[in-house]
Motif scaffolding. Sequence first.
Motif, PDB file in Angstrom:
ATOM      1  N   LYS A  46       0.829  -1.215   0.000  1.00 33.42           N
ATOM      2  CA  LYS A  46       0.000   0.000   0.000  1.00 33.42           C
ATOM      3  C   LYS A  46       0.854   1.252   0.000  1.00 33.42           C
ATOM      4  N   THR A  47       1.970   1.227   0.761  1.00 33.22           N
ATOM      5  CA  THR A  47       2.883   2.380   0.762  1.00 33.22           C
ATOM      6  C   THR A  47       3.513   2.578  -0.613  1.00 33.22           C
ATOM      7  N   LYS A  48       3.869   1.498  -1.271  1.00 36.02           N
ATOM      8  CA  LYS A  48       4.442   1.606  -2.605  1.00 36.02           C
ATOM      9  C   LYS A  48       3.429   2.173  -3.598  1.00 36.02           C
ATOM     10  N   TRP A  49       2.182   1.740  -3.491  1.00 36.52           N
ATOM     11  CA  TRP A  49       1.137   2.250  -4.398  1.00 36.52           C
ATOM     12  C   TRP A  49       0.935   3.750  -4.183  1.00 36.52           C
ATOM     13  N   GLU A  50       0.943   4.189  -2.934  1.00 32.47           N
ATOM     14  CA  GLU A  50       0.755   5.615  -2.666  1.00 32.47           C
ATOM     15  C   GLU A  50       1.931   6.421  -3.186  1.00 32.47           C
ATOM     16  N   ARG A  51       3.118   5.855  -3.094  1.00 37.87           N
ATOM     17  CA  ARG A  51       4.295   6.584  -3.569  1.00 37.87           C
ATOM     18  C   ARG A  51       4.316   6.637  -5.098  1.00 37.87           C
ATOM     19  N   GLU A  52       3.971   5.543  -5.752  1.00 36.01           N
ATOM     20  CA  GLU A  52       3.984   5.480  -7.209  1.00 36.01           C
ATOM     21  C   GLU A  52       2.657   5.875  -7.828  1.00 36.01           C
ATOM     22  N   GLN A  53       1.660   6.184  -6.989  1.00 38.50           N
ATOM     23  CA  GLN A  53       0.318   6.570  -7.461  1.00 38.50           C
ATOM     24  C   GLN A  53      -0.286   5.476  -8.371  1.00 38.50           C
ATOM     25  N   THR A  54      -0.199   4.247  -7.905  1.00 38.03           N
ATOM     26  CA  THR A  54      -0.757   3.106  -8.633  1.00 38.03           C
ATOM     27  C   THR A  54      -2.269   3.064  -8.443  1.00 38.03           C
ATOM     28  N   PRO A  55      -3.038   2.891  -9.521  1.00 44.30           N
ATOM     29  CA  PRO A  55      -4.507   2.819  -9.371  1.00 44.30           C
ATOM     30  C   PRO A  55      -4.932   1.598  -8.559  1.00 44.30           C
ATOM     31  N   TRP A  56      -5.952   1.820  -7.747  1.00 47.86           N
ATOM     32  CA  TRP A  56      -6.469   0.712  -6.934  1.00 47.86           C
ATOM     33  C   TRP A  56      -7.466  -0.088  -7.793  1.00 47.86           C
ATOM     34  N   THR A  57      -6.928  -0.940  -8.613  1.00 47.01           N
ATOM     35  CA  THR A  57      -7.749  -1.822  -9.441  1.00 47.01           C
ATOM     36  C   THR A  57      -7.524  -3.261  -9.016  1.00 47.01           C
ATOM     37  N   TRP A  58      -8.528  -4.086  -9.339  1.00 50.67           N
ATOM     38  CA  TRP A  58      -8.430  -5.489  -8.941  1.00 50.67           C
ATOM     39  C   TRP A  58      -7.344  -6.221  -9.737  1.00 50.67           C
ATOM     40  N   VAL A  59      -7.076  -5.771 -10.945  1.00 49.57           N
ATOM     41  CA  VAL A  59      -6.014  -6.395 -11.738  1.00 49.57           C
ATOM     42  C   VAL A  59      -4.656  -6.168 -11.082  1.00 49.57           C
ATOM     43  N   ASN A  60      -4.407  -4.937 -10.619  1.00 43.36           N
ATOM     44  CA  ASN A  60      -3.141  -4.656  -9.953  1.00 43.36           C
ATOM     45  C   ASN A  60      -3.013  -5.425  -8.645  1.00 43.36           C
ATOM     46  N   PHE A  61      -4.108  -5.503  -7.901  1.00 39.46           N
ATOM     47  CA  PHE A  61      -4.060  -6.259  -6.651  1.00 39.46           C
ATOM     48  C   PHE A  61      -3.793  -7.744  -6.916  1.00 39.46           C
ATOM     49  N   THR A  62      -4.440  -8.310  -7.939  1.00 46.67           N
ATOM     50  CA  THR A  62      -4.232  -9.717  -8.260  1.00 46.67           C
ATOM     51  C   THR A  62      -2.789  -9.979  -8.667  1.00 46.67           C
TER      52      THR A  62
END
Length: 408
Positions: A127-143
């Motif tokens: 979650k910290t990496k996603w916030e830093r890289e501004q990764t979209p919260w999509t189910w594909v990325n989570f999978t």
Amino acid sequence: MESGGRGRGPEGENENEPDQVATAIQRMADLLERMVNQQGQGQGQNAGNPGGNTENNNHDREDRALERFQKFAPPKFVGGPNPDIAEGWLERMLDIFAALGYTEERQISFATFQFEGAARAWWNVIKTKWEREQTPWTWVNFTREFNEKYLPPIVQERREDEFIRLRQGALSVAEYETQFTKLSRFAPDLVLTEQRRVRSFIQGLNVELQEALAAVQVDTISQALEKAQRIEAARGQVKAFQERKRRQPSSSTYTPGQSSKNEPPTKLGRGVGGPRPIGTPGRGNFGRGQAGRGPQRGGQRGGQSSGPRSTCNFCGGNHPSDNCWKQGSVRKCFRCGSTEHLIAQCPKAPHEGTSTPQAGGTTPKPINAGGNRPKVPARVYAMGHQEVTDPSAVIEGTLSLFGVPQTF
């Protein structure tokens, strides 16, 4: 003193009067402000106007959504090296979210809410990496992140190959869609967009369904699934109708004794009792026995009908079977039935030089001195079957050969 005091009194009251009026006005202003604030709070709660209460309403809706999610009893996940446990947990999450219809961001929030222990620590890092890289919260990325952590690369490669080779085959459209959704998460790059997902789904269907969907505009996977199921249902109805029609008996029924259309008609001959197929015993077929024979013209032309005669079952002669001369081990004379001689030495035979009138005025054959007839060269006669064009020209009758009646 009194007059002076009374004179100062009004002046003192006039000096304090403005302060009292100002105090009353301030009190009234404070009261009105409190009333306005109370009314604004009531309107904000009822109408949901922007303000401090909006955040409270959002929290309430979030709490109600989480409560609905918890009613499905979602399993906890603590991580671990077993890929089957991780895959089963992810499948359970997909089933729950399919029933709730939440947004992808809320799905990720509720799914990670079930993490415990090592899984919770891992997710905090992601979650910290996603916030830093501004990764979209999509189910594909989570999978993708989940598979890289808890599914070994060899398992992912095997599942990805299964997804690439997935075909409908004997499965129904619904069963195929279930397998497609289950394996598609192991190949996120192939279903990154909705168009790729639809194309992969259609390519795995049977050929007849692909042809039917080729002329239809399909934009989402739900549309492709619905149209494929409709086509499948229509084809199933047509197939069932054709199967029932094939199993129904034909309108033409078979009647016993009636020949088939492709079978040539049977040739019939004349005889007693109606038409008779050619080749059965009757006129033109020479053999023993009386069954199936036509009327004997010779008996009708003679004008006399003989009485019932018994036929020998051994030799076919006109005598009872128990009085047949040919039965037994002792030879008998065929002329008189004596056991002392044969027919050649029968004394009842006509002697040489004597004439015995014969039927039709024929001359008897001569007999030598020994009582035997002169020997003549042997001859062989054969009878054949020949069709006649005019049956009325054929003469039928019964002759006796060696004591055995034969019909001609």
